[in-house]
Design a protein around this motif. Structure first.
Motif, mmCIF file in Angstrom:
data_model
loop_
_atom_site.group_PDB
_atom_site.id
_atom_site.type_symbol
_atom_site.label_atom_id
_atom_site.label_comp_id
_atom_site.label_asym_id
_atom_site.label_seq_id
_atom_site.Cartn_x
_atom_site.Cartn_y
_atom_site.Cartn_z
ATOM 1 N N ARG A 682 92.418 -16.603 -117.387
ATOM 2 C CA ARG A 682 93.201 -15.916 -116.366
ATOM 3 C C ARG A 682 92.908 -16.486 -114.980
ATOM 4 N NH1 ARG A 682 91.912 -9.950 -116.259
ATOM 5 N NH2 ARG A 682 93.570 -9.952 -114.695
ATOM 6 N N LEU A 683 91.649 -16.823 -114.719
ATOM 7 C CA LEU A 683 91.281 -17.382 -113.421
ATOM 8 C C LEU A 683 91.979 -18.715 -113.176
ATOM 9 C CD1 LEU A 683 87.441 -16.638 -113.319
ATOM 10 C CD2 LEU A 683 89.214 -15.567 -111.944
ATOM 11 N N ILE A 684 91.942 -19.587 -114.188
ATOM 12 C CA ILE A 684 92.596 -20.878 -114.042
ATOM 13 C C ILE A 684 94.097 -20.693 -113.857
ATOM 14 C CG2 ILE A 684 93.116 -23.053 -115.205
ATOM 15 C CD1 ILE A 684 90.274 -22.877 -114.199
ATOM 16 N N GLY A 685 94.698 -19.803 -114.660
ATOM 17 C CA GLY A 685 96.125 -19.546 -114.536
ATOM 18 C C GLY A 685 96.489 -18.985 -113.176
ATOM 19 N N ALA A 686 95.642 -18.101 -112.631
ATOM 20 C CA ALA A 686 95.915 -17.525 -111.315
ATOM 21 C C ALA A 686 95.888 -18.596 -110.234
ATOM 22 C CB ALA A 686 94.882 -16.436 -111.004
ATOM 23 N N LEU A 687 94.938 -19.516 -110.318
ATOM 24 C CA LEU A 687 94.870 -20.596 -109.333
ATOM 25 C C LEU A 687 96.076 -21.519 -109.450
ATOM 26 C CD1 LEU A 687 91.060 -21.424 -109.572
ATOM 27 C CD2 LEU A 687 92.239 -20.457 -107.598
ATOM 28 N N GLN A 688 96.463 -21.817 -110.682
ATOM 29 C CA GLN A 688 97.627 -22.687 -110.878
ATOM 30 C C GLN A 688 98.906 -22.018 -110.398
ATOM 31 O OE1 GLN A 688 97.033 -23.421 -115.066
ATOM 32 N NE2 GLN A 688 96.036 -25.396 -114.716
ATOM 33 N N SER A 689 98.966 -20.693 -110.496
ATOM 34 C CA SER A 689 100.149 -19.992 -110.000
ATOM 35 C C SER A 689 100.255 -20.059 -108.489
ATOM 36 C CB SER A 689 100.103 -18.525 -110.452
ATOM 37 O OG SER A 689 99.113 -17.793 -109.732
ATOM 38 N N ARG A 690 99.137 -20.339 -107.815
ATOM 39 C CA ARG A 690 99.138 -20.502 -106.362
ATOM 40 C C ARG A 690 99.378 -21.952 -105.957
ATOM 41 N NH1 ARG A 690 98.387 -15.854 -102.984
ATOM 42 N NH2 ARG A 690 96.937 -17.016 -101.654
ATOM 43 N N GLY A 691 99.740 -22.790 -106.923
ATOM 44 C CA GLY A 691 100.043 -24.183 -106.625
ATOM 45 C C GLY A 691 98.854 -25.107 -106.645
ATOM 46 N N HIS A 692 97.712 -24.638 -107.149
ATOM 47 C CA HIS A 692 96.512 -25.464 -107.165
ATOM 48 C C HIS A 692 96.513 -26.422 -108.351
ATOM 49 C CE1 HIS A 692 94.132 -23.844 -103.876
ATOM 50 N NE2 HIS A 692 94.489 -22.615 -104.239
ATOM 51 N N VAL A 693 95.916 -27.584 -108.137
ATOM 52 C CA VAL A 693 95.547 -28.484 -109.227
ATOM 53 C C VAL A 693 94.074 -28.212 -109.492
ATOM 54 C CG1 VAL A 693 95.289 -30.868 -109.967
ATOM 55 C CG2 VAL A 693 97.241 -30.206 -108.565
ATOM 56 N N ALA A 694 93.781 -27.566 -110.617
ATOM 57 C CA ALA A 694 92.456 -27.024 -110.871
ATOM 58 C C ALA A 694 91.674 -27.895 -111.846
ATOM 59 C CB ALA A 694 92.553 -25.599 -111.418
#
Length: 958
Positions: A682-694
């Motif tokens: 969920r954390l990775i998905g949340a960051l990616q939803s903000r446009g991040h390359v994680a």
């Protein structure tokens, strides 16, 4: 009461019934989770026997009902389908069309080269996909082991695949847990669950019934498949097998996660689509224009195809592969092994790094950092499990209160069994150990009351047992204390193992004197050891009443520094004493000191975090460890985190945050502690939803789903499980966060060099297509022929363009912010430059061709001049493309020696093309004079100056 057969739904873990642990779920409305049931209810529910286990007939029946204890295998695409997927790219379609066209043109060699490029890239993609699927296979091998079970009252060893729900499994130190178990009995059982939960210390187990909402990491009465027993013994009833275990849930999560396309993959796909459309549009315009001029359709079709061939950048796929491969080699030298080529560039696009704590920010080696005795404070240098280091006095962190009258009260402490006082001798190469008898007894006690062992393997040290106990062994070694000599003279006779209720361990060692009953050493939690102590030892080995306030003040001061504190104590038993027991020890022990330890932060971690932050890359810590430990380590490496401010969140905090507010909360926080595998996803998905390359780092089985979900999954080569390695894109051979920062730098350089190649090659391809288009529109003679275009494209791509892949990093590479993920491959400024050079090439080629013909040269000579002009402009422009912002004369001329080699090779090829009869016949060229060469070089220099002016004017646009 009639016994009921266990339904399949009765053999599920708390997670399967309900992620919240409520004990209800689909198909199971009444059965609670097994950690919330007393042992006798679990036995009743599973219709088994806590002493005899299942009989063989019942085992066979349950195996037929529940299947084997292995993780389910997912459906896999066949080889043909995997290969077919590799061709699903617009640029590949264009290249295949080019190969067909060159066959029609009779250029079979060029057709073969183009097909070879396509096949090589297809093979690379196929291999990447096959290796990615190996992550699931690694999970299967993780649970393949043998297990000791009781069946029909007899102890048997069976393959772990044969276990069924209700089996009674017996475990001891060193065993891998073969299924999810509810403990029914145990003795000093400690389990390393770091691979599943992220907990850095082995977990002490007990049989106490727990609340239903207890998270997996805190279920002390459960054992989970894939974890490792480090100490003690135990027996447990199998409550879940195969895909129904916690490990099976991670397997399901991994199977559901689809790897995210890399930014380079997405940008190349968009670029290829745009290029394909543009090439087809130009070819269509040329075909229609030729028909309008009254040309034959067949002839115009051939000309349109020739235009398309000229516009195709045949060298682009090879350039991408070579540039990435060189990046892989450079990263390998910096201890990062790349498993998927495109992620090399993705690292350069990374906007946030989510790093595990243990082993990445820290050494993953418990280390004693400080010692306290009733006489003073001591610092311990060195880290890890190697014996290198010193023990030196340090300034007290809190003033030690003195006894009111300063008396030195003997507590009846005698030297055990006449043994020589430990220590006192200098460690080889080190200063002598401080003259403090309490310090020496504390170090000996911590090492003797100990079940761990350390041995050297290769260049490192291998620990068997509890890392905390290993750290105490190392500290004694740094002091030069001969623990093995003491144990040989004073062997262990009895012990009280550590339990979660007792919270200390005690060992009794024999004496060499008949009047002594032996020596007892104790180590454990400070408060529990203090309850046993009436006295403390001073620096001369004498006893005095214990100063509880001073001991607790010292322990709190050490704990406030994020250190784990254990106390040590000892006593001499008189001859004829009874068996060793906690009651016998209470109020009779003498405190010798405190050991303060932690998993130290890596030396380079703080500098690397700062470098990432300076480069605009956010750094977050995601760990299964306790929040206080995580915050302490975060502060040491330069990450500000505070639970009250919302910058440090636990798994429970994340569950309480509404889904629509989660991305914002994750963006703000820097530390996430006690998180589960699902929460990591969920954390990775949340960051990616903000446009991040994680980018995500991890080493355990619990990290595997998030590693696969992240844009870049990074696993630990030394401490990581095979599952984590197979799920990742990059493996760090040194488990160091500093290597991630170095890999980000290399990734940025890879993208820079790919951009340089594209900016360099596109003008030529565009100009070649436009030259043919203009000739068709004007109904004029072609200034260059299709075969000559293929010569230019193939030779310059290899000899010139690929040399840009060796270009070293530019200054200030890690001072730039990350590229926005939605930023196109070519910025507007670079697009203008491509158009500028294309226009100069088209104008120059037409002018030169017409001038040569007008001054009496043959058409073959005029075309030869035009071909050489294209190559000359590419050579001059190549030096300009070594930097997209700085002028060519400010770049070190010998910084890329391969580029100079490539220019010499290309020059030789052009001379052969111009002056050898064989090449003249193959490519329809002819020798030209020195005056033509002067005009060619003059035009190339003019184009180079125009690019320099464009850089000057547009520098702020990059």
């Amino acid at each position: 009461m009639a016994k009921r057969r266990p339904s399949r739904n009765s053999h599920v873990t708390a997670r399967q019934q309900d992620p919240s642990g409520s004990g209800t779920g689909p198909g199971d409305a009444g059965d609670p989770a097994h950690h919330g049931l007393p042992v006798h209810e679990v036995v009743l529910l599973l219709e088994t026997d806590a002493a005899r286990g299942l009989d063989q007939e019942e085992v066979a029946r349950r195996r037929a009902q529940f299947g084997v204890n292995e993780l389910p295998r997912s459906q896999r695409a066949g080889i043909a389908r995997k290969l077919g997927r590799q061709f699903n790219n617009p640029l590949v379609y264009v290249l295949l069309a080019a190969a067909v066209v060159t066959v029609f043109l009779g250029e079979f060699l060029d057709s073969a080269v183009i097909l070879a490029v396509v096949l090589v890239n297809t093979l690379i993609g196929f291999i990447q996909e096959v290796r990615a699927e190996a992550a699931l296979d690694a999970l299967h091998s993780l649970v393949r082991t043998h297990a000791a079970v009781m069946r029909g009252g007899e102890r048997k060893h069976v393959p772990s695949e044969d276990l069924v729900p209700g089996d009674l499994v017996l475990l001891e130190a060193g065993d891998k847990v073969p299924a999810d178990l509810r403990l029914v009995r145990l003795s000093a059982l400690r389990v390393d669950e770091s691979a599943l939960t992220g907990e850095s210390d082995p977990v002490a187990k007990d049989e106490v019934v727990l609340p239903q909402v207890t998270p997996v990491a805190d279920r002390r009465n459960m054992l989970y498949s894939g974890t490792l027993v480090t100490a003690g013994t135990g027996a447990g009833i199998v409550v879940a097998i195969g895909g129904e275990t916690e490990l099976g849930e991670i397997h399901r999560l991994m199977g559901a996660v689809r790897p995210v396309a890399t930014p380079l993959t997405l940008k190349l796909a968009r670029f290829s689509t745009t290029l394909t459309v543009a090439i087809l549009a130009l070819a269509a315009v040329a075909f229609l224009a030729g028909l309008a001029h009254g040309e034959r359709p067949g002839q115009m079709f051939t000309a349109a195809v020739a235009l398309a061939v000229g516009a195709i950048p045949e060298g682009l796929p090879a350039a991408v592969t070579v540039t990435l491969a060189i990046g892989v080699r450079r990263m390998a030298r910096r201890r990062a092994v790349v498993r998927r080529l495109p992620v090399v560039e993705t690292l350069g696009s990374t906007t946030v790094i989510c790093s595990d704590k243990t082993g990445t920010f820290t050494e993953n080696q418990m280390t004693i950092r400080a010692l306290w005795t009733p006489s003073g404070w001591y610092d311990v240098t060195g880290s890890g499990y190697g014996p290198e280091g010193h023990i030196t006095p340090s300034a007290p962190q809190h003033p030690a209160p003195q006894h009111p009258d300063g008396r030195n009260l003997a507590a009846g402490v005698t030297r055990p069994g006449g043994a020589a006082m430990p220590g006192g001798a200098a460690h080889p190469g080190d200063a002598a150990l401080p003259k403090d008898d309490a310090l020496q007894w504390s170090l000996l006690g911590g090492a003797a009351c100990n079940d761990a062992s350390i041995r050297r393997e290769g260049a490192g040290w291998q620990v068997r047992g509890d890392p905390t106990e290993a750290a105490m062994l190392v500290a004694a070694g740094k002091a030069g204390i001969k623990v093995q000599d003491f144990l040989a003279a004073n062997p262990r006779q009895a012990e009280l193992p550590f339990t979660s209720e007792r919270q200390f361990m005690a060992t009794l060692h024999a004496s060499t004197l008949p009047e002594d009953g032996g020596t007892v050493f104790v180590k454990g939690a400070v408060e529990r050891v203090l309850e046993l102590c009436a006295h403390e030892m001073d620096g001369q080995g004498a006893g005095r009443p214990v100063r509880r306030h001073a001991v607790l003040s010292a322990a709190h001061a050490l704990a406030d520094d994020g250190l784990r504190v254990l106390a040590t104590a000892m006593m001499s038993l008189p001859a004829g004493s009874g068996p060793l027991s906690a009651t016998e020890l209470r109020g009779r022990m003498t405190l010798t000191g405190l050991h303060a330890m932690h998993d130290p932060p890596r030396e380079a971690a703080a500098a690397s975090v700062k470098a990432c932050q300076r480069a605009g890359v956010g750094v977050k810590m995601i760990t299964g460890d306790h929040v206080r430990t995580a915050v302490t380590v975060a502060a040491a490496v330069g990450l500000a985190a505070d639970s009250a401010a919302g910058t440090a969140l636990t798994g429970a905090d994340l569950d309480a945050i509404p889904a629509d507010r989660l991305p914002e909360a994750v963006e703000r926080a820097t530390v996430f502690a006690r998180v589960s595998p699902e929460q990591k996803l969920r954390l990775i998905g949340a960051l990616q939803s903000r446009g991040h390359v994680a980018a995500m780092t991890g080493d355990g089985v619990n990290d595997a789903p998030a590693l696969r979900q992240a844009n870049v999954g990074i696993s630990m080569g030394r401490s990581g499980t095979e599952v984590a390695k197979e799920a990742s894109d990059i493996v760090l051979t040194d488990d160091d966060f500093a290597t991630i920062e170095a890999a980000v730098e290399e990734g940025r350089n890879v993208f820079d060099n790919l951009t340089k190649f594209i900016v360099w090659t596109l003008p030529t391809n565009m100009a070649e297509g436009l030259v043919i288009l203009v000739a068709i529109l004007l109904g004029a003679t072609l200034p260059i022929l299709p075969t000559q275009i293929l010569w230019i494209n193939m030779t310059t791509a290899v000899a010139l363009g690929l040399m840009l892949a060796f270009e070293p990093k530019e200054p200030g590479l890690m001072s730039r912010p990350p590229r926005p993920p939605d930023r196109p491959l070519l910025t507007w400024a670079l697009t203008v430059r491509v158009l500028l050079v294309s226009a100069l090439l088209v104008a120059g080629a037409w002018w030169l061709f017409e001038h040569e013909v007008a001054t009496g040269a043959s058409v073959a000579q005029a075309r030869t001049s035009a071909v050489n002009l294209f190559v000359a402009v590419e050579v001059f422009y190549l030096f300009s493309c070594r930097s997209l912002t700085r002028p060519a004369w400010r770049i070190h001329p010998f910084g890329n020696r391969w580029l100079l080699v490539g220019v010499l090779v290309q020059a030789g090829g052009q001379l052969a093309l111009t002056y050898t009869p064989l090449m003249n016949g193959l490519f329809h060229t002819a020798p030209i004079g020195a005056d033509a060469w002067l005009r060619i070089l003059g035009l190339a220099l003019l184009a180079s100056l125009a690019v320099a002016v464009d850089k000057r004017l547009r520098r702020r646009g990059f």
